[in-house]
Every structure is written in structure tokens, then in C-alpha cells.
Scaffold this active site. Structure first.
Site, PDB file in Angstrom:
ATOM      1  N   ALA A 140       0.871  -1.191   0.000  1.00  0.00           N
ATOM      2  CA  ALA A 140       0.000   0.000   0.000  1.00  0.00           C
ATOM      3  C   ALA A 140       0.907   1.240   0.000  1.00  0.00           C
ATOM      4  CB  ALA A 140      -0.959   0.000   1.176  1.00  0.00           C
ATOM      5  N   LEU A 141       1.812   1.262  -0.955  1.00  0.00           N
ATOM      6  CA  LEU A 141       2.896   2.249  -0.950  1.00  0.00           C
ATOM      7  C   LEU A 141       2.392   3.660  -1.227  1.00  0.00           C
ATOM      8  CD1 LEU A 141       5.647   0.244  -2.886  1.00  0.00           C
ATOM      9  CD2 LEU A 141       5.208   0.324  -0.420  1.00  0.00           C
ATOM     10  N   GLY A 152       5.450   8.422   1.452  1.00  0.00           N
ATOM     11  CA  GLY A 152       6.318   8.165   2.608  1.00  0.00           C
ATOM     12  C   GLY A 152       7.269   7.003   2.322  1.00  0.00           C
ATOM     13  N   HIS A 153       6.739   5.939   1.711  1.00  0.00           N
ATOM     14  CA  HIS A 153       7.602   4.806   1.358  1.00  0.00           C
ATOM     15  C   HIS A 153       8.633   5.221   0.299  1.00  0.00           C
ATOM     16  CE1 HIS A 153       3.842   2.602   2.675  1.00  0.00           C
ATOM     17  NE2 HIS A 153       4.758   2.064   3.453  1.00  0.00           N
ATOM     18  N   GLN A 169       8.985   2.267  16.686  1.00  0.00           N
ATOM     19  CA  GLN A 169       9.428   1.124  15.867  1.00  0.00           C
ATOM     20  C   GLN A 169      10.870   1.331  15.383  1.00  0.00           C
ATOM     21  OE1 GLN A 169       7.109  -1.112  12.705  1.00  0.00           O
ATOM     22  NE2 GLN A 169       8.152   0.332  11.381  1.00  0.00           N
ATOM     23  N   ASP A 219       6.833   6.089  12.499  1.00  0.00           N
ATOM     24  CA  ASP A 219       6.716   5.043  13.524  1.00  0.00           C
ATOM     25  C   ASP A 219       7.990   5.112  14.372  1.00  0.00           C
ATOM     26  OD1 ASP A 219       4.203   3.757  12.602  1.00  0.00           O
ATOM     27  OD2 ASP A 219       5.381   3.454  10.792  1.00  0.00           O
ATOM     28  N   GLY A 243      10.741   4.763   8.652  1.00  0.00           N
ATOM     29  CA  GLY A 243      10.185   6.100   8.773  1.00  0.00           C
ATOM     30  C   GLY A 243      10.135   6.561  10.227  1.00  0.00           C
TER      31      GLY A 243
HETATM   32  O1  PAF Z   1       6.309  -0.265   9.325  1.00  0.00           O
HETATM   33  C1  PAF Z   1       5.889  -1.266   8.704  1.00  0.00           C
HETATM   34  O2  PAF Z   1       5.354  -1.170   7.605  1.00  0.00           O
HETATM   35  C2  PAF Z   1       6.034  -2.649   9.328  1.00  0.00           C
HETATM   36  O3  PAF Z   1       5.916  -2.592  10.711  1.00  0.00           O
HETATM   37  C3  PAF Z   1       7.336  -3.359   8.934  1.00  0.00           C
HETATM   38  C4  PAF Z   1       8.550  -2.624   9.436  1.00  0.00           C
HETATM   39  C5  PAF Z   1       7.412  -3.499   7.417  1.00  0.00           C
HETATM   40  C6  PAF Z   1       7.391  -4.767   9.529  1.00  0.00           C
HETATM   41  O4  PAF Z   1       6.338  -5.559   9.076  1.00  0.00           O
END
Ligand code: PAF
Length: 286
Positions: free
Chosen positions: A39-40, A43-44, A161, A158, A155
Site C-alpha cells: 500500500a505504498l 512516505g515509502h 518502531q 513510527d 520512517g
Molecule cells: O512499518 C511497517 O510497515 C512494518 O511494521 C514493517 C517494518 C514493514 C514490519 O512488518
């Protein structure tokens, strides 16, 4: 004609990924991994563009990781469209390989290992999504071992994360330099997220308040307002803006995410709040 003749090649299993990586390594090329769940969006692409600056080859992985969703979360309806993701990467010219493994490549039969991270994983998201960082750490460790990249891009959207993955890479000697990339925002400041697609028009307007509230909490903390007061003001402002529930508004140490008795050094304000069933997270530097 194979599916790989037209566009960014896709490796659908570990064998395909490793063959490409081996070939690049033989040529002495550096490799960056951009782990995604598809679902790019822009941001990606910012992650992939940053990858391009650091490495000669970029792998974008696309895998909706069941281990990071709780049973009541949106795993089943999470948007999946490999062909449109591929077209986005192709148009941006920002990937050399898509790694789109099947579940068995990540979680083969009998899979029985989980990676539990402490430190930056404590509190915040973990208080509301207890399964989340174990699921993320486990899949990211596997992706790192399968791809063996020099760099991996995550990113700042998150933020917790990002810190968890950086800790993971250091603690397990994975040798991957984890790079944080600034959040890409809409014109009203809403952080881009694949889940923004779930927002209806009225919810979308409310959602735009989140980043403004974070800015004002950061400003209040910098101005010397006590951290608990700045956090409480932020939570109240989110409710006034139309959010139904605030999971947290928290000013934390920017590197460890530890509680801060007062604002003295690098800090981050992080928030999670809900509009109906939708949960948004965001953060800003203080
Ligand atoms: O941030 C995300 O999209 C997910 O948490 C990741 C890092 C791809 C792990 O599944």
C-alpha cells in the site's frame, strides 16, 4: 514473457532474493532494504529515495506481517495490491528488486521463535498493542538475515518502531545500519500512512489536528510548562478537535523513550489517538 521483463523484478521467495543479493555482492555493490507492508505512498518512496543515496541497490520488501496484528486488528482488510505497488516503484525508479515472499518464507511450518525487545519497546505502543513489537522485531530480524543489507530504512512516523529496530540490529549483531527517514506529511500536516485510506471526509479533517497538537505540546514543553501538564493539555486538545479517545500523549527522551522528569535535552512528543475504530499515531521532535 516472465513478469520480471517489464518492470521492477519481483522475488517471490528467499531463493530469488538471495540470488539477486549474491550477484550484487559479487560486484561489490552495497544494498539497502526498505521493509514495507505494501500500500505504498510518498512516505515509502522517501525511504526508497534515501536508500538510493546510500547504496547502489535497493530492495523493497512487501509483506503484510500477520504476527504484528492482534486478532481484532485489520490484518484481513489491510490493503494489498502488488501490481499497483510495483507500478509506483517503477514510476519513481526507486527499487531494483521487490521482495514479496509468501508466508511460508517468513514463517515455515513449525515456526517457533519470537524476538522480544525491551528498552525502547517498553510502554507507549506496547501498552495498547502488546503483541506488536514482538511481531515487528521477529519479521524484521528475518528480513535482515534473509537479505543481509548494509542499510535498512525506517520512517520516523513510527518512531518507537525505528528505535526498537535499531536496538534489535545492535543487540543481535545483525550488522545493518538502521536509518531513520523524516515523516512525509499532507498539506495540513497529517503524516502519510497506508491506513489514512480508511478515513472518511469528516474523520480526515479531524485527523489533521494530530500533528498541530503535537507541535503545540512540543512548544509548551520547550517554554517550560511541566511535562505532565503539557501532555494533559495535548490530550484535551485532541478530544476538543474531535478525537474519540486518546491512548497517550507523551514527552519522552528522544533516544531511549524513557520518562523525563523535566525537559532538559533531546526529547520527542509521541501520541496515539482514535477516531471511531481508527487509530492514528504521530510524533514530533521537542
Ligand atoms: O512499518 C511497517 O510497515 C512494518 O511494521 C514493517 C517494518 C514493514 C514490519 O512488518
Amino acid at each position: 514473457m516472465s513478469e520480471n521483463n517489464l518492470s521492477v523484478p519481483i522475488a517471490r521467495d528467499i531463493g530469488g532474493l538471495r540470488a539477486a543479493v549474491r550477484n550484487w555482492r559479487r560486484q561489490g555493490l552495497r544494498i539497502a532494504l526498505v521493509p514495507t507492508m505494501g500500500a505504498l505512498h510518498a512516505g515509502h518512496l522517501a525511504l526508497a529515495q534515501e536508500a538510493r543515496k546510500r547504496a547502489e541497490r535497493t530492495v523493497v520488501s512487501i509483506f503484510v506481517n500477520p504476527a504484528q496484528f492482534a486478532p481484532n486488528e485489520d490484518f484481513a482488510r489491510y490493503p494489498r495490491n502488488l501490481e499497483s505497488d510495483r507500478a509506483i516503484l517503477q514510476n519513481a525508479g526507486s527499487a531494483d528488486l521487490i521482495y514479496a515472499p509468501g508466508a511460508a518464507d517468513l514463517y515455515p511450518d513449525g515456526f517457533a521463535t519470537r524476538i522480544v525487545v525491551d528498552g525502547p519497546a517498553r510502554g507507549l505502543e506496547s501498552d495498547f498493542r502488546g503483541h506488536f513489537f514482538t511481531g515487528v522485531a521477529t519479521v524484521v530480524a528475518k528480513l535482515f538475515v534473509q537479505c543481509r543489507p548494509d542499510f535498512a530504512m525506517f520512517g520516523e512516523k513510527d518512531y518507537q518502531q525505528l528505535l526498537v529496530v535499531r536496538r534489535l540490529s545492535i543487540d543481535l549483531d545483525l550488522g545493518v545500519d538502521v536509518i531513520g527517514v523524516p515523516t512525509v506529511r499532507e498539506s495540513d500536516g497529517l503524516a502519510l500512512s497506508s491506513r489514512n485510506a480508511y478515513l472518511g471526509p469528516e474523520q480526515r479533517t479531524i485527523a489533521g489536528a494530530l500533528n498541530r497538537v503535537l507541535d503545540s505540546v512540543a512548544e509548551r514543553a520547550r517554554a517550560g510548562v511541566s511535562i505532565p501538564q503539557a501532555e494533559a493539555e495535548g490530550a484535551a486538545a485532541l478530544i476538543s478537535a474531535g478525537f474519540d479517545r486518546v491512548d497517550y500523549v507523551a514527552v519522552r527522551d528522544a533516544w531511549s523513550l524513557a520518562h523525563l522528569p523535566a525537559f532538559t535535552g533531546p526529547a520527542r512528543v509521541l501520541a496515539a489517538a482514535r477516531i471511531g475504530n481508527l487509530r492514528l499515531i504521530d510524533n514530533k521532535p521537542v
